[in-house]
Design a protein around this motif. Sequence first.
Motif, PDB file in Angstrom:
ATOM      1  N   ALA A 135      45.041  -2.616 -10.010  1.00  0.00           N
ATOM      2  CA  ALA A 135      45.079  -4.035 -10.342  1.00  0.00           C
ATOM      3  C   ALA A 135      46.480  -4.611 -10.140  1.00  0.00           C
ATOM      4  N   ARG A 136      47.493  -3.911 -10.650  1.00  0.00           N
ATOM      5  CA  ARG A 136      48.865  -4.397 -10.498  1.00  0.00           C
ATOM      6  C   ARG A 136      49.288  -4.355  -9.034  1.00  0.00           C
ATOM      7  N   ARG A 137      48.856  -3.326  -8.316  1.00  0.00           N
ATOM      8  CA  ARG A 137      49.216  -3.235  -6.902  1.00  0.00           C
ATOM      9  C   ARG A 137      48.655  -4.422  -6.140  1.00  0.00           C
ATOM     10  N   ALA A 138      47.418  -4.799  -6.409  1.00  0.00           N
ATOM     11  CA  ALA A 138      46.821  -5.939  -5.714  1.00  0.00           C
ATOM     12  C   ALA A 138      47.589  -7.217  -6.008  1.00  0.00           C
ATOM     13  N   ARG A 139      48.016  -7.393  -7.266  1.00  0.00           N
ATOM     14  CA  ARG A 139      48.747  -8.608  -7.617  1.00  0.00           C
ATOM     15  C   ARG A 139      50.109  -8.666  -6.940  1.00  0.00           C
ATOM     16  N   ALA A 317      45.143 -14.187  -2.927  1.00  0.00           N
ATOM     17  CA  ALA A 317      44.583 -12.948  -2.385  1.00  0.00           C
ATOM     18  C   ALA A 317      44.492 -11.840  -3.419  1.00  0.00           C
ATOM     19  N   GLY A 318      45.511 -11.717  -4.263  1.00  0.00           N
ATOM     20  CA  GLY A 318      45.478 -10.660  -5.271  1.00  0.00           C
ATOM     21  C   GLY A 318      44.304 -10.819  -6.215  1.00  0.00           C
ATOM     22  N   ARG A 319      44.071 -12.037  -6.677  1.00  0.00           N
ATOM     23  CA  ARG A 319      42.940 -12.286  -7.584  1.00  0.00           C
ATOM     24  C   ARG A 319      41.617 -12.073  -6.875  1.00  0.00           C
ATOM     25  N   LEU A 320      41.516 -12.496  -5.628  1.00  0.00           N
ATOM     26  CA  LEU A 320      40.275 -12.301  -4.877  1.00  0.00           C
ATOM     27  C   LEU A 320      39.984 -10.817  -4.682  1.00  0.00           C
ATOM     28  N   THR A 321      41.025 -10.041  -4.405  1.00  0.00           N
ATOM     29  CA  THR A 321      40.845  -8.602  -4.210  1.00  0.00           C
ATOM     30  C   THR A 321      40.373  -7.931  -5.493  1.00  0.00           C
ATOM     31  N   LEU A 322      40.968  -8.324  -6.619  1.00  0.00           N
ATOM     32  CA  LEU A 322      40.554  -7.749  -7.901  1.00  0.00           C
ATOM     33  C   LEU A 322      39.134  -8.161  -8.264  1.00  0.00           C
ATOM     34  N   ARG A 323      38.796  -9.395  -7.958  1.00  0.00           N
ATOM     35  CA  ARG A 323      37.480  -9.913  -8.360  1.00  0.00           C
ATOM     36  C   ARG A 323      36.353  -9.351  -7.508  1.00  0.00           C
ATOM     37  N   PHE A 324      36.564  -9.270  -6.208  1.00  0.00           N
ATOM     38  CA  PHE A 324      35.474  -8.896  -5.312  1.00  0.00           C
ATOM     39  C   PHE A 324      35.641  -7.520  -4.667  1.00  0.00           C
ATOM     40  N   GLY A 325      36.799  -6.897  -4.808  1.00  0.00           N
ATOM     41  CA  GLY A 325      37.061  -5.642  -4.118  1.00  0.00           C
ATOM     42  C   GLY A 325      37.635  -5.899  -2.739  1.00  0.00           C
ATOM     43  N   THR A 377      45.751  -4.666   3.305  1.00  0.00           N
ATOM     44  CA  THR A 377      46.887  -3.805   2.955  1.00  0.00           C
ATOM     45  C   THR A 377      46.524  -2.883   1.805  1.00  0.00           C
ATOM     46  N   VAL A 378      45.812  -3.402   0.811  1.00  0.00           N
ATOM     47  CA  VAL A 378      45.357  -2.565  -0.308  1.00  0.00           C
ATOM     48  C   VAL A 378      44.509  -1.415   0.205  1.00  0.00           C
ATOM     49  N   ALA A 379      43.581  -1.718   1.112  1.00  0.00           N
ATOM     50  CA  ALA A 379      42.707  -0.674   1.651  1.00  0.00           C
ATOM     51  C   ALA A 379      43.485   0.341   2.472  1.00  0.00           C
ATOM     52  N   ALA A 380      44.372  -0.143   3.342  1.00  0.00           N
ATOM     53  CA  ALA A 380      45.064   0.743   4.278  1.00  0.00           C
ATOM     54  C   ALA A 380      46.116   1.615   3.624  1.00  0.00           C
ATOM     55  N   PRO A 465      35.321   1.369   3.020  1.00  0.00           N
ATOM     56  CA  PRO A 465      34.619   1.917   1.851  1.00  0.00           C
ATOM     57  C   PRO A 465      34.655   0.933   0.685  1.00  0.00           C
ATOM     58  N   ARG A 466      33.680   1.076  -0.215  1.00  0.00           N
ATOM     59  CA  ARG A 466      33.721   0.280  -1.439  1.00  0.00           C
ATOM     60  C   ARG A 466      34.890   0.758  -2.295  1.00  0.00           C
ATOM     61  N   MET A 467      35.614  -0.201  -2.866  1.00  0.00           N
ATOM     62  CA  MET A 467      36.765   0.145  -3.686  1.00  0.00           C
ATOM     63  C   MET A 467      36.623  -0.516  -5.042  1.00  0.00           C
ATOM     64  N   PRO A 468      37.292   0.046  -6.075  1.00  0.00           N
ATOM     65  CA  PRO A 468      37.152  -0.511  -7.427  1.00  0.00           C
ATOM     66  C   PRO A 468      37.592  -1.948  -7.489  1.00  0.00           C
ATOM     67  N   ARG A 469      36.934  -2.731  -8.346  1.00  0.00           N
ATOM     68  CA  ARG A 469      37.309  -4.115  -8.571  1.00  0.00           C
ATOM     69  C   ARG A 469      37.367  -4.386 -10.037  1.00  0.00           C
ATOM     70  N   SER A 470      38.112  -5.415 -10.420  1.00  0.00           N
ATOM     71  CA  SER A 470      38.264  -5.781 -11.824  1.00  0.00           C
ATOM     72  C   SER A 470      37.822  -7.212 -12.008  1.00  0.00           C
ATOM     73  N   ARG A 471      37.339  -7.510 -13.210  1.00  0.00           N
ATOM     74  CA  ARG A 471      36.899  -8.872 -13.510  1.00  0.00           C
ATOM     75  C   ARG A 471      37.909  -9.547 -14.399  1.00  0.00           C
TER      76      ARG A 471
END
Length: 471
Positions: A135-139, A317-325, A377-380, A465-471
């Motif tokens: 979560a912090r990495r995405a932000r 982008a960070g919030r979108l990544t956390l919300r949707f993966g 970038t999160v995925a790679a 691949p599917r990756m964890p997401r946070s709400r």
Amino acid sequence: MTLTGIGVRRRERLVMALACAGSFVVILDATIVSVALPGIRASLGFSTATLPWVVNAYTLAFAGFLLLGGRCADVFGQRAMWLTGMTIFTVARVVGGLAGGPETLLAARAAQGLGAALLGPVTLSLLTATFTDPARRARVLGAWSAVGAIGAAAGPVVGGVLTQWAGWRWVFFVTVPIGVAGLVGAARGLPRHDAPGRRPRLDLVGAVLATTALTGVSYGVTQARGQAVLGGGLALLAIFVVHQAWWAREPLLSLGIFRLRAVSSGNAVMFLLGLGFFASPILLSLYLQDVHGWSPLRAGLGYLPVGVAMFAGAQAAGRLTLRFGARRATVGCCLIGAAGALGVAAFLGVDGSYVLTVVVSGGVFGFGTAAAFTPITVAATSGVPTAQNGLAAGLLNTVRQTSGAIGLAVLGTTSAAIASGWATTHPHPLGPAAPAALARGHTIAFLISAAFLISAALTATLTMPRMPRSR
């Protein structure tokens, strides 16, 4: 909060500041010089043939040394490579600003590219090594991408203002204070390399092969008569892969990293995104100048709405990544970018509305594409061992830079060819057909850009691949 916790927070803030500063100056340098080219030509006596090398010397060195820069961060440590890269980059900018002739400026630009290649991967690997929580990495990656978007958007504007009001030399001097402040902060705050056990060796043969191959490929796709160099670059790239797989004891690029599905798919999607995105600022700037007759400064200011949209997209982008993966966010953002590119193509014309073409459609394009970089970038960089953080960052930056060069060459060449053909087959009875022909060429270029972005979304759907997401 304990003293230990306070120390950790301080180090995290320092890492974030250094990563953003490094990313900002590297990306800004790729765009700020373009507006100053006429002034540089008049002052230093560049010929028409050699003037483009003020840009090419930087981009070729940058692309060629990126993979080596990423590996050096793993071998010698992030602190050492950040200091080395920023020192080379900053000193080269001073030399460029003081240059008295073409040879000095071109050498300084090549040195800047080398410094950027050593610095760029460290800005990303510092973040991925420091912020391990998803979560912090995405932000923080969203914030890092936003700063990069600011650098990309600010380049033409800052370059135009400085060139017109202070002279072209200040295009080089303007970021020197950032470099000096960053060097002081990194020297005092970043820990020395403390990898346990024996330090790995640098694959020098692989480094030479990779650097020569990537430089050859980048040169070949950016030059009209570079087919022979491109072929040689591709041949050396094949030899490099064989060397990494069979001959190298400690490979520069461990091919096993591609067994990580997130890494391989993330880089594939990044390549397609780069093909469709990186030519857009130049195409829109040329459209405003060549079709509507705007000055470079006005065209730079006219691009600001797209820059603002890019910043907003990178921030979201960070919030979108956390919300949707990462996968869903990538697909959605690429499709938004594709919709914007189609809008630009639909409204772009000799009598096209600036608001509909640039502000609205260009804004949608900028928001979607800028937002896509963070989930990719999160995925790679997910699941990569700590000892290969620099490698993963260097690989991703190499793919992004190379795809940008190829995309610019493909879209620029296609646009010029369409414009030339259109002017020949559609002579204008009342005046020159050049603006209409150029607008036609830019239209086709943005349609191709949309196709690349749709391909990126499809590739992400099928391979990420599917990756964890946070709400």
